[in-house]
Design a protein around this motif. Structure first.
Motif, PDB file in Angstrom:
ATOM      1  N   ILE A 128       3.110   1.042  -9.404  1.00 24.06           N
ATOM      2  CA  ILE A 128       3.156   1.914  -8.113  1.00 24.06           C
ATOM      3  C   ILE A 128       2.063   1.888  -7.395  1.00 24.06           C
ATOM      4  CG2 ILE A 128       5.318   3.232  -9.123  1.00 24.06           C
ATOM      5  CD1 ILE A 128       3.179   5.413  -9.582  1.00 24.06           C
ATOM      6  N   ILE A 129       1.998   2.694  -6.348  1.00 24.22           N
ATOM      7  CA  ILE A 129       0.700   2.850  -5.617  1.00 24.22           C
ATOM      8  C   ILE A 129       0.886   4.504  -5.504  1.00 24.22           C
ATOM      9  CG2 ILE A 129       1.393   0.956  -4.025  1.00 24.22           C
ATOM     10  CD1 ILE A 129       1.588   2.776  -1.767  1.00 24.22           C
ATOM     11  N   PRO A 130      -0.210   4.761  -5.032  1.00 25.45           N
ATOM     12  CA  PRO A 130      -0.277   6.457  -4.917  1.00 25.45           C
ATOM     13  C   PRO A 130       0.509   6.904  -3.787  1.00 25.45           C
ATOM     14  CG  PRO A 130      -2.488   5.488  -4.703  1.00 25.45           C
ATOM     15  CD  PRO A 130      -1.545   4.354  -4.560  1.00 25.45           C
ATOM     16  N   GLY A 131       1.104   8.077  -4.156  1.00 24.03           N
ATOM     17  CA  GLY A 131       2.460   8.559  -3.675  1.00 24.03           C
ATOM     18  C   GLY A 131       2.376  10.019  -2.789  1.00 24.03           C
ATOM     19  N   ALA A 132       0.871  10.478  -2.853  1.00 26.50           N
ATOM     20  CA  ALA A 132       0.741  11.859  -2.191  1.00 26.50           C
ATOM     21  C   ALA A 132      -0.753  11.606  -1.315  1.00 26.50           C
ATOM     22  CB  ALA A 132       0.833  12.873  -3.152  1.00 26.50           C
ATOM     23  N   GLY A 133      -0.609  10.550  -0.811  1.00 29.88           N
ATOM     24  CA  GLY A 133      -1.974  10.652   0.286  1.00 29.88           C
ATOM     25  C   GLY A 133      -3.162   9.862  -0.385  1.00 29.88           C
ATOM     26  N   GLY A 134      -3.109   9.173  -1.227  1.00 29.31           N
ATOM     27  CA  GLY A 134      -4.184   8.550  -1.802  1.00 29.31           C
ATOM     28  C   GLY A 134      -4.688   7.563  -1.126  1.00 29.31           C
ATOM     29  N   ALA A 230      -0.691  -1.617  -2.577  1.00 23.05           N
ATOM     30  CA  ALA A 230      -1.440  -0.682  -2.263  1.00 23.05           C
ATOM     31  C   ALA A 230      -2.452  -0.853  -1.150  1.00 23.05           C
ATOM     32  CB  ALA A 230      -2.201  -0.159  -3.466  1.00 23.05           C
ATOM     33  N   LEU A 231      -2.956  -2.139  -1.127  1.00 23.03           N
ATOM     34  CA  LEU A 231      -3.786  -2.458  -0.065  1.00 23.03           C
ATOM     35  C   LEU A 231      -2.895  -2.470   1.426  1.00 23.03           C
ATOM     36  CD1 LEU A 231      -6.741  -3.532   0.148  1.00 23.03           C
ATOM     37  CD2 LEU A 231      -5.816  -5.943   0.640  1.00 23.03           C
ATOM     38  N   ALA A 232      -1.519  -3.017   1.128  1.00 20.35           N
ATOM     39  CA  ALA A 232      -1.072  -3.003   2.571  1.00 20.35           C
ATOM     40  C   ALA A 232      -0.924  -1.470   3.065  1.00 20.35           C
ATOM     41  CB  ALA A 232       0.433  -3.462   2.303  1.00 20.35           C
ATOM     42  N   SER A 233      -0.630  -0.579   2.063  1.00 19.47           N
ATOM     43  CA  SER A 233      -0.698   0.586   2.633  1.00 19.47           C
ATOM     44  C   SER A 233      -1.835   1.506   3.204  1.00 19.47           C
ATOM     45  CB  SER A 233      -0.162   1.847   1.324  1.00 19.47           C
ATOM     46  OG  SER A 233       0.214   3.091   1.946  1.00 19.47           O
ATOM     47  N   LEU A 234      -3.052   0.949   2.465  1.00 18.95           N
ATOM     48  CA  LEU A 234      -4.364   1.244   3.110  1.00 18.95           C
ATOM     49  C   LEU A 234      -4.724   0.820   4.562  1.00 18.95           C
ATOM     50  CD1 LEU A 234      -7.134   2.537   2.582  1.00 18.95           C
ATOM     51  CD2 LEU A 234      -7.794   0.506   1.399  1.00 18.95           C
ATOM     52  N   LYS A 235      -4.013  -0.420   4.522  1.00 18.00           N
ATOM     53  CA  LYS A 235      -4.189  -1.153   5.813  1.00 18.00           C
ATOM     54  C   LYS A 235      -3.440  -0.467   6.857  1.00 18.00           C
ATOM     55  CE  LYS A 235      -4.102  -5.638   8.209  1.00 18.00           C
ATOM     56  NZ  LYS A 235      -2.857  -5.579   9.056  1.00 18.00           N
ATOM     57  N   ASN A 236      -2.218  -0.146   6.415  1.00 17.26           N
ATOM     58  CA  ASN A 236      -1.375   0.715   7.646  1.00 17.26           C
ATOM     59  C   ASN A 236      -2.026   2.083   7.971  1.00 17.26           C
ATOM     60  OD1 ASN A 236       1.198   0.942   8.780  1.00 17.26           O
ATOM     61  ND2 ASN A 236       1.339   2.705   7.450  1.00 17.26           N
ATOM     62  N   ALA A 237      -2.635   2.710   6.904  1.00 14.84           N
ATOM     63  CA  ALA A 237      -3.024   3.987   7.198  1.00 14.84           C
ATOM     64  C   ALA A 237      -4.551   3.738   8.378  1.00 14.84           C
ATOM     65  CB  ALA A 237      -3.756   4.489   6.059  1.00 14.84           C
ATOM     66  N   THR A 238      -4.886   2.654   8.312  1.00 14.53           N
ATOM     67  CA  THR A 238      -5.992   2.425   9.227  1.00 14.53           C
ATOM     68  C   THR A 238      -5.237   2.179  10.834  1.00 14.53           C
ATOM     69  OG1 THR A 238      -6.256  -0.003   9.027  1.00 14.53           O
ATOM     70  CG2 THR A 238      -7.594   1.679   7.633  1.00 14.53           C
ATOM     71  N   GLU A 239      -4.119   2.072  10.866  1.00 16.42           N
ATOM     72  CA  GLU A 239      -3.403   1.475  12.046  1.00 16.42           C
ATOM     73  C   GLU A 239      -2.527   2.603  12.692  1.00 16.42           C
ATOM     74  OE1 GLU A 239      -1.410  -1.856  10.591  1.00 16.42           O
ATOM     75  OE2 GLU A 239      -3.514  -3.267  10.798  1.00 16.42           O
ATOM     76  N   ALA A 243       0.516  11.031   9.792  1.00 12.30           N
ATOM     77  CA  ALA A 243       1.798  11.340   9.377  1.00 12.30           C
ATOM     78  C   ALA A 243       2.625  10.225   8.931  1.00 12.30           C
ATOM     79  CB  ALA A 243       2.457  12.194  10.513  1.00 12.30           C
ATOM     80  N   GLU A 244       2.445   9.111   9.955  1.00 16.04           N
ATOM     81  CA  GLU A 244       3.062   7.753   9.952  1.00 16.04           C
ATOM     82  C   GLU A 244       2.678   7.365   8.662  1.00 16.04           C
ATOM     83  OE1 GLU A 244       4.215   6.531  14.291  1.00 16.04           O
ATOM     84  OE2 GLU A 244       1.961   6.533  13.817  1.00 16.04           O
ATOM     85  N   ALA A 245       1.255   7.313   8.219  1.00 15.49           N
ATOM     86  CA  ALA A 245       0.973   6.819   7.153  1.00 15.49           C
ATOM     87  C   ALA A 245       1.234   7.266   5.926  1.00 15.49           C
ATOM     88  CB  ALA A 245      -0.847   6.601   7.221  1.00 15.49           C
ATOM     89  N   MET A 246       1.431   8.466   5.836  1.00 12.50           N
ATOM     90  CA  MET A 246       2.031   9.226   4.651  1.00 12.50           C
ATOM     91  C   MET A 246       3.461   8.908   4.461  1.00 12.50           C
ATOM     92  SD  MET A 246      -0.436  11.294   3.290  1.00 12.50           S
ATOM     93  CE  MET A 246       0.749  12.613   2.345  1.00 12.50           C
ATOM     94  N   ALA A 247       4.074   8.725   5.499  1.00  9.01           N
ATOM     95  CA  ALA A 247       5.496   8.309   5.511  1.00  9.01           C
ATOM     96  C   ALA A 247       5.430   6.613   4.846  1.00  9.01           C
ATOM     97  CB  ALA A 247       6.255   8.352   6.777  1.00  9.01           C
ATOM     98  N   PHE A 248       4.762   6.016   5.282  1.00  7.31           N
ATOM     99  CA  PHE A 248       4.843   4.499   4.930  1.00  7.31           C
ATOM    100  C   PHE A 248       4.534   4.749   3.193  1.00  7.31           C
ATOM    101  CE2 PHE A 248       2.912   0.641   3.912  1.00  7.31           C
ATOM    102  CZ  PHE A 248       3.723  -0.437   4.679  1.00  7.31           C
ATOM    103  N   GLU A 249       3.320   5.224   3.113  1.00  6.04           N
ATOM    104  CA  GLU A 249       2.948   5.432   1.675  1.00  6.04           C
ATOM    105  C   GLU A 249       3.951   5.923   0.693  1.00  6.04           C
ATOM    106  OE1 GLU A 249      -1.175   6.854  -0.181  1.00  6.04           O
ATOM    107  OE2 GLU A 249       0.637   8.415  -0.108  1.00  6.04           O
ATOM    108  N   ARG A 250       4.672   7.100   1.080  1.00  2.63           N
ATOM    109  CA  ARG A 250       5.692   7.483   0.228  1.00  2.63           C
ATOM    110  C   ARG A 250       6.848   6.526  -0.029  1.00  2.63           C
ATOM    111  NH1 ARG A 250       6.539  11.553  -3.361  1.00  2.63           N
ATOM    112  NH2 ARG A 250       8.768  12.305  -3.378  1.00  2.63           N
ATOM    113  N   GLU A 251       7.261   5.896   1.124  1.00  2.00           N
ATOM    114  CA  GLU A 251       8.450   5.138   1.024  1.00  2.00           C
ATOM    115  C   GLU A 251       8.156   3.871   0.028  1.00  2.00           C
ATOM    116  OE1 GLU A 251      10.396   1.261   1.574  1.00  2.00           O
ATOM    117  OE2 GLU A 251       8.479   1.764   2.843  1.00  2.00           O
ATOM    118  N   THR A 252       6.780   3.280   0.125  1.00  2.00           N
ATOM    119  CA  THR A 252       6.279   2.090  -0.861  1.00  2.00           C
ATOM    120  C   THR A 252       6.395   2.915  -2.113  1.00  2.00           C
ATOM    121  OG1 THR A 252       4.960   1.290   1.096  1.00  2.00           O
ATOM    122  CG2 THR A 252       4.714   0.665  -1.265  1.00  2.00           C
ATOM    123  N   PHE A 253       5.746   3.890  -2.287  1.00  2.00           N
ATOM    124  CA  PHE A 253       5.807   4.721  -3.692  1.00  2.00           C
ATOM    125  C   PHE A 253       7.064   4.902  -4.298  1.00  2.00           C
ATOM    126  CE2 PHE A 253       6.252   8.688  -5.897  1.00  2.00           C
ATOM    127  CZ  PHE A 253       5.775   8.370  -6.976  1.00  2.00           C
TER     128      PHE A 253
END
Ligand code: 3H9
Length: 684
Positions: A128-134, A230-239, A243-253
């Motif tokens: 999995i990937i971190p699911g609460a803001g990692g 996990a890297l895709a979620s990190l990349k998304n967080a930079t873009e 709030a949107e990054a958290m939603a994307f991460e959670r959905e992936t998790f």
């Protein structure tokens, strides 16, 4: 109370107490949310120190909840509440802060850690990937590059490194840590508060960084999708916004949590924790062991000796004469010098390790050893002679173990005095590196002798799995079958390289033919010869011919494959192997070689493996199906993310596997489904 609040003046303390590792269960999430509300409502409270009872800070989300639907309150919401609380939180970390545990700390205003503590985001190890803001908060503290390393490797960092990275704010003193944490917060309240993590800026990287990092992460992940996601979620967080990054991460998790890979990795996680603690040994005290004897100084004996020295145990090796003892000494030195050259150990450590080792030719030298491991040639008479000698020289309560891989330990020690002290300890080559240790009780092994095997494994950092006595125990029994199945495929029409490549694409470290080239075709040939001597008829028409052609594998520069002078495999089937295959096909009446897709090859190899696993469990050779999986994953290059043969079969459906075996049997490629597999299929 799972989470309690202690109010003591301006600094309140919130304590999570959920043994054994403070995993974030639904009760912990609710308790934390309630604690936020409690401190928020209390005007006297100015700040909060969040700490944990017991041996560690929070070890992560409660993995046992991952098979069930998520239950409110969800961790990201709880952590948003922690972060938004007008009373700033400081996380006081001891032991480990992992996964959701570190995510809790990331949502706090400050992170304070005990010396020696560790923090990390190991979610990728669970598929999995971190699911609460990692992946969203970490880069805001340590930068994108360091965050990428932490998140995609899953490896924790020590407090000192965490401080250097900016992941934590201070290392607390070892003494009076609670007071020091509260003092830190009191002092910090006198200055401007640091910004909450989510409000901090996030660094930017160019496309080249992401392309290069994604390629590297994908290569290293070897089929495990977690790191890539996990890297895709990190990349998304930079873009995008926080709030949107958290939603994307959670959905992936949440999506990954449901995958077969995540289920497989969780299965192995729990298998690794179940195997070392057999319930029938509960309360049994292992015998003390302070000095180890190793009989035999070849590759295996030397590897075992180094494994024992690495565990801090003095080792006395015995060989049959002075010359062989000198060779044994040289073999041990060679391994340790290799470790020195690779920077794994220092000169001082080398001197210490070799200083605690001795090789001799006189059995009297092991008279004071409390545990002796025999690792001589795989010949029943040779081994019996060794044990006869050991029972003569060793103390009656000394444990005497055989490292045999194919012989019957009961036969090796039959009629010798003190049956309770004998046991099989099957190490894997190279024994100083490989983690797996099959613990094979003999029919007479005393419980405390078996418990000592497990205690030795713990001391030496090995993964012990209890195995019953049968030809090859758990691991080699399946290996032998897989070799036969692979050869059946080749006789039917596949090329060895096609079989190897299909299995490597599936995730195996090496296919069965490349593995044989690495370990030597002589090993299997010798076993077949011994079996024929016992009146058995092992079937290996191609391997027998390749061996008879003098092709023993890499050691003779050619086996199933040819190798160039640099040791690189030469593409194509060597002429001598093609001839062996043609002869075996002619014997079998195969006039038109069949063609196979990679998927068919994987099925033809995997289904018999699953069938054999079911038999191994039904016969009691393995206590639990997860033990079989652990053996294959930790000792035989089986892809961890597939969870081992049983878990893989479970994911496919045992009924489907049984059906597939019927079809393979009709083509002569496998035996039909066993009663044991049919029983699993009926239960599923
Ligand atoms: C995560 O956090 C996702 C979040 O990002 C998102 C959330 C929304 N859950 O290993 P030990 C049990 S994913 C449930 O022998 P040690 C373990 O099974 C999680 N149970 O102790 C064993 O039970 P038993 C990310 C857990 O001292 C007992 O605790 N975190 C969990 O050798 C003792 O365990 C991780 O991947 C858990 N998370 O090592 C960390 N963890 O006694 C996983 C342990 O019944 N944990 N148990 O057999 C570890 O790495 C080690 O347990 C730790 C302690 C280093 C903490």
């Amino acid at each position: 109370m799972t989470v309690s609040v202690i109010k003591n003046g301006a600094i309140a303390r919130v304590i999570i107490d959920n043994p054994p590792v403070n995993a974030i269960s639904a009760a912990v999430r609710q308790g934390l949310l309630d604690a936020v509300r409690t401190v928020e409502a209390d005007d006297a409270v100015k700040a909060v120190v969040l700490s944990c009872a017991g041996r560690t800070f929070v070890a992560g989300a409660d993995v046992t909840e991952f098979d069930k639907p998520p239950v409110e309150p969800h961790l990201p919401d709880v952590l948003n509440a922690v972060e938004a609380c007008s009373k700033p939180f400081a996380a006081q970390i001891h032991g480990t802060a992992l996964g959701g545990g570190l995510e809790i700390a990331l949502a706090c205003r400050w992170r304070l850690a005990a010396p020696g503590s560790q923090m990390g985001l190991p979610e990728v190890n669970l598929g999995i990937i971190p699911g609460a803001g990692g992946t969203v908060r970490t880069p805001r503290l340590v930068g994108v590059e360091a965050a990428a390393d932490l998140i995609t490797s899953g490896k924790p960092v020590k407090a000192e490194k965490a401080l250097a990275l900016g992941l934590i704010d201070a290392i607390l003193p070892a003494e009076n840590a609670d007071q020091a944490a509260e003092d830190f917060v009191t002092a910090a309240l006198g200055a401007a508060l640091p910004e909450i993590t989510s409000a901090r800026p996030i660094g930017q990287k160019d496309e080249a960084f992401w392309t290069e990092t994604a390629a590297r992460v994908k290569r290293a992940a070897k089929g495990n999708t977690g790191p890539v996601e996990a890297l895709a979620s990190l990349k998304n967080a930079t873009e995008v916004s926080f709030a949107e990054a958290m939603a994307f991460e959670r959905e992936t998790f949440l999506r990954l949590r449901k995958t077969d890979q995540a289920a497989a990795l969780r299965h192995i996680f729990f298998a690794e924790r179940a195997a070392p603690r057999p319930s029938e040994l509960k309360g049994v005290t292992p015998r003390p062991f302070t000095r180890i004897g190793v009989i035999g100084g070849g590759t295996m004996g030397a590897g075992i000796a180094v494994a024992m020295r690495n565990a801090g145990l003095p080792v006395q090796m015995i060989e049959r004469d002075a010359e062989a003892a000198a060779r044994g000494q040289a073999n041990v030195e060679k391994i340790l010098k290799g470790d020195l050259a690779k920077g794994r150990i220092t000169e001082a450590k080398y001197a210490e390790l070799i200083g605690g080792f001795n090789a001799a030719a006189d059995y009297a030298a092991v008279a004071d050893c409390d545990l002796v491991i025999e690792a001589v040639f795989e010949d029943l008479d040779v081994k019996r002679a060794v044990f006869a000698e050991l029972t003569r020289v060793c103390a009656p309560d000394a444990i005497l173990a055989t490292n045999t891989s194919y012989l019957n330990p009961d036969e090796i020690v039959a009629d010798l005095p003190g049956p309770e002290r004998f046991i099989g300890l099957h190490f894997f080559s190279p024994a100083n590196i490989m983690k797996l240790l099959e613990i094979v009780p003999t029919s007479g092994s005393a419980p405390d002798v078996i418990a000592t095997g497990f205690a030795l494994a713990a001391k030496a950092g090995k993964m012990p799995v209890r195995a019953g006595i049968c030809d090859g125990f758990i691991g080699n029994r399946i290996l032998k079958l897989t070799r036969t199945t692979a050869e059946r495929l080749v006789v039917a029409g596949a090329e060895p390289s096609q079989v190897d490549n299909a299995l490597q694409k599936f995730g195996f470290a090496l296919g069965p033919f490349r593995t044989q080239d690495l370990s030597g075709l002589d090993i299997g040939a010798f076993q077949r010869k011994a079996a024929r001597g016992r009146g058995e008829s092992p079937w290996a028409p191609v391997a027998d011919r390749v061996f008879e052609a003098g092709r023993l594998g890499r050691k003779t520069n050619g086996g199933w494959y040819d190798y160039d002078t640099a040791g690189k495999e030469v593409a194509g089937t060597p002429a001598a192997v093609a001839e062996a295959i043609a002869a075996a096909r002619a014997d079998a009446g195969v006039t038109t070689p069949a063609t196979f897709s990679d998927a068919e090859i994987v099925e033809a190899i995997m289904f018999p493996m699953i069938n054999e696993s079911a038999k191994i469990v039904a016969e009691g050779i393995a206590f639990r199906d997860s033990d079989v999986d652990l053996v294959k994953v930790s000792g035989y290059g089986f892809p961890r993310f597939r969870g081992g043969p049983v878990q893989y079969g479970r994911a496919i459906g045992f009924a489907k596997v049984a059906e597939g075996l019927e079809a393979l049997a009709a083509k002569g490629l496998a035996d039909g489904p066993s009663e044991a597999l049919k029983a699993w299929a009926a239960k599923a």
